[in-house]
Design a protein around this motif. Structure first.
Motif: not given
Length: 320
Positions: A15-17, A19, A23, A60
């Motif tokens: 979902r994210r570029d 982390v 986080e 990533r």
């Protein structure tokens, strides 16, 4: 539970570029040290994940976070999150893990996954204990899909007298009550409940459902079930029961029993609901050791008649 954490981290990476371990730790409620070990474990397991060192670094996926490594389709995601609902049979730990995962599924699937998690209530108690469990009704999947997607349905329905109607409904949830399935929906006439095995057709219109902001399926079903129970058992008998008989009454009457306060002689006031006075009297006659019925008079008269018939049949001068 480590496998659950690794899957949650994988979905976060999708979902994210990027982390960070911090986080991940906050998202999954674990320590940063554990988060780093889990991120390393993904790489060891062959997941194409790498770390970016230095200020602003993190973890990533090779090829970008848009790669769908889970391979889940939209329908598979919905099915997964059906078990995270408030009344599912999943353990609290599984529900908690799935609720965390719902925040990490790919964006196009997330709204339907969240809807799936609150679209179904399972009430295991049947209206009658001796029914045989049938196959799921024909339109169950279509109606549940409409609930999850939040679309109105043109519903063909056959009532208990055989009369057919057609109306547009706003599906709010599906409930399994023992062997029976119900659709809870808003209509032009207000909130209604439909037995899904009586649905003759279900055609999604594509128009969005008007869903009340404060709607809770589990709470709504509790209110509906209580009302149905009362309609099915409209007659009430009042009685007093010995304290050691309450467990017997609970076993015999279940939700039809309401327990009140103590009386001056130490017995307990109770109310028992039933379909009619004669049936109630027949059920209560077997409990005379513990229960004294105080009203209504019609139930007491039936009890007296049952007593006379038993005495005539089984007394000293009876025929049996």
């Amino acid at each position: 539970m480590r496998a659950d954490r690794l899957m949650a981290i994988l979905l976060l990476l999708q979902r994210r570029d990027q982390v960070t371990a911090a986080e991940v730790a906050v998202e999954l409620e674990i320590s940063e040290r554990t988060a780093r070990r889990d991120l390393d474990a993904l790489g060891v397991a062959g997941v194409p994940v790498y770390s970016v060192q230095g200020r602003g670094g993190g973890w990533r996926l090779v090829g970008g976070a848009r790669t769908d490594l889970s391979g889940l389709t939209a329908s598979e995601v919905r099915a997964l999150f059906l078990v995270a609902g408030p009344a599912s049979a999943a353990t609290p730990a599984v529900k908690a893990a799935l609720r965390k995962l719902v925040r990490a599924v790919p964006e196009p699937f997330r709204a339907q996954a969240e809807a799936a998690a609150s679209s179904l209530v399972t009430d295991p108690r049947g209206w009658d204990a001796n029914r045989v469990t049938p196959r799921p009704p024909r339109f169950l999947d279509a109606l549940q899909d409409a609930v999850i997607r939040g679309v109105q349905v043109r519903l063909g329905y056959v009532d208990r007298d055989g009369g057919g109607t057609e109306r547009t409904v706003h599906p709010l949830g599906v409930v399994a009550k023992g062997p029976s399935w119900y659709l809870v929906a808003d209509t032009e006439a207000g909130r209604r409940t439909f037995r899904i095995d009586r649905v003759a057709s279900a055609d999604p219109t594509g128009d969005p459902v008007r869903r009340p902001e404060d709607f809770d399926l589990a709470e709504s079903w509790r209110v509906i079930a209580d009302e149905i129970d009362r309609r099915r058992t409209p007659r009430e008998a009042r009685a007093v029961c010995r304290p050691d008989g309450i467990v017997v009454l609970r076993r015999a009457f279940g939700s039809r029993l309401e327990v009140g306060g103590p009386t001056a002689d130490g017995r307990i006031e109770v109310v028992i609901r039933g379909g009619d006075d004669l049936v109630l009297a027949g059920e209560l006659a077997a409990l005379v050791t513990w229960v004294e019925v105080t009203g209504p008079p019609s139930v007491r008269r039936h009890l007296a008649a049952i007593g006379d018939a038993l005495l005539e049949r089984y007394g000293p001068t009876g025929t049996a």
